[in-house]
Design an enzyme around this catalytic site. Structure first.
Site, short mmCIF file in Angstrom:
data_model
loop_
_atom_site.label_atom_id
_atom_site.label_comp_id
_atom_site.label_asym_id
_atom_site.label_seq_id
_atom_site.Cartn_x
_atom_site.Cartn_y
_atom_site.Cartn_z
N SER A 119 0.83 -1.21 0.00
CA SER A 119 0.00 0.00 0.00
C SER A 119 0.85 1.25 0.00
O SER A 119 0.34 2.34 -0.24
CB SER A 119 -0.85 0.05 1.26
OG SER A 119 -1.62 -1.10 1.40
N HIS A 140 -0.95 -2.41 -7.13
CA HIS A 140 -1.70 -2.12 -5.91
C HIS A 140 -3.20 -2.19 -6.15
O HIS A 140 -3.80 -1.27 -6.70
CB HIS A 140 -1.29 -0.72 -5.40
CG HIS A 140 -1.94 -0.32 -4.12
ND1 HIS A 140 -2.22 0.99 -3.80
CD2 HIS A 140 -2.37 -1.06 -3.07
CE1 HIS A 140 -2.79 1.03 -2.61
NE2 HIS A 140 -2.89 -0.20 -2.16
N GLU A 152 -3.39 0.60 -8.98
CA GLU A 152 -2.26 1.51 -9.21
C GLU A 152 -1.08 0.64 -9.68
O GLU A 152 -0.73 -0.33 -9.00
CB GLU A 152 -1.87 2.23 -7.92
CG GLU A 152 -2.79 3.35 -7.53
CD GLU A 152 -2.32 4.07 -6.26
OE1 GLU A 152 -2.17 5.29 -6.30
OE2 GLU A 152 -2.12 3.40 -5.23
N ASN A 190 -3.06 6.18 -1.12
CA ASN A 190 -2.91 6.29 0.32
C ASN A 190 -2.30 7.60 0.77
O ASN A 190 -2.46 7.99 1.92
CB ASN A 190 -2.13 5.09 0.86
CG ASN A 190 -3.04 3.88 0.92
OD1 ASN A 190 -4.17 4.00 1.38
ND2 ASN A 190 -2.59 2.76 0.41
#
Ligand code: NAD
Length: 283
Positions: A119, A140, A152, A190
């Site tokens: 992450s 991701h 991602e 994130n």
């Protein structure tokens, strides 16, 4: 490069989901974890999700059997010897991931791509533990993997264009929407999401409002489908804390300081949905 057989390392909430969407896309999947019971837990959860889809009329019983039939359980990384692609989805901890990538680099065929579902951890640093940094990349997925379409695709400094294209195409094959991102702490998702969750936790910590009220404001006032504290419980508070630490250390900026309440809850073992208790309770 054509990918046919993959290994997913880590059969937790993300690894199980990745294995499921890969098998649904027709790939042969080796699903690995430390112990047979962990792999079985992942497979049981996956079976329940597929059965729910049968009940909704979205899937037939034969399709479910075909999907599960493409998944081979594994408790040894040596099983990576015959795959074209590995995606690691173990605990968000750099030293654990580095160890796994070092081993995979020895075991997997030289042409195989090694991806991480991290992450937030630096792909460039993970890649540097191998002798094939051009074949290391971030892939991701979002949680829950079978539902969320975004992936991602994170390029480390040495990731080759060929590796990027292969993983981009693999994401499309899994019915996902890949977005190219460069390697910075927290990537895009994130870096934007976690400070919001952390701020919501500060609101609880400072007594601004109850978790329920905070989530209500964000759902009903900002049209978020889920409040930030419920989302934190779903992600796992240990994972949230690990990501905040990466942002805090990666940018050396106090604006990313993890809330003390988040640390305390993780120490208490209140990790959210997966342990039955976080900001809310789950039965
Ligand atoms: P999880 O705790 O549900 O699962 C992790 C699994 O990895 C466990 O089953 C554990 O037994 C296994 N594991 C640990 N060490 C291992 C090893 N050496 N070899 C094989 N298996 C090992 O965690 P998760 O939520 O699935 O997260 C996994 C990764 O995905 C983390 O890097 C996390 O940051 C990332 N991620 C999580 C989310 C989320 O919402 N939870 C979203 C996107 C990405």
């Amino acid at each position: 490069m054509q990918i046919n057989r993959i290994m997913v390392v880590g059969a937790g909430q993300m690894g199980g989901g990745i294995a499921q969407v890969a098998a649904q896309a027709g790939l042969q999947v080796v699903l690995n974890d430390l112990k047979q019971e962990y792999v079985d837990r992942g497979l049981t959860f996956m079976t329940k999700l597929l059965e729910r889809n049968i009940a909704k009329g979205k899937l037939s019983g034969e399709e479910k059997d075909r999907i599960l039939g493409r998944i081979t359980p594994s408790i040894s990384l040596e099983d990576a010897a015959e795959v074209d692609f590995v995606i690691e989805a173990v605990t968000e901890n750099m030293s654990v991931k580095e160890k796994i990538f070092k081993s995979l680099d020895q075991i997997a065929p030289k042409a195989a791509i090694l991806a991480s579902n991290t992450s937030s951890l630096p792909i460039t640093e993970i890649a540097a533990t191998t002798e094939r940094p051009e074949k290391v990349i971030g892939m991701h997925f979002m949680n829950p993997v079978p539902v969320m379409v975004l992936v991602e695709v994170i390029r480390g400094i040495a990731t080759s264009d060929e590796t990027f294209k292969t993983v981009h195409d693999l994401a499309l094959r899994m019915d996902k929407h890949p977005v190219e991102v460069n390697d910075f702490p927290g990537f895009i998702s994130n870096r934007v999401l976690m400070p919001m969750i952390n701020e919501a936790i500060y609101c609880v910590y400072e007594g601004v409002a109850t978790p329920k009220a905070i989530d209500e404001v964000m759902r009903m006032g900002m049209n978020h489908p889920m409040g930030p504290l419920t989302l934190a419980d779903f992600i796992g508070l240990d994972t949230c804390l690990a990501i905040m630490e990466v942002l805090y250390q990666g940018f050396s900026d106090s604006k990313y300081r993890p809330c003390p309440l988040l640390r305390k809850m993780v120490k208490a073992g209140w990790l959210g949905k997966k342990t039955g208790k976080g900001f809310f309770e789950y039965h």
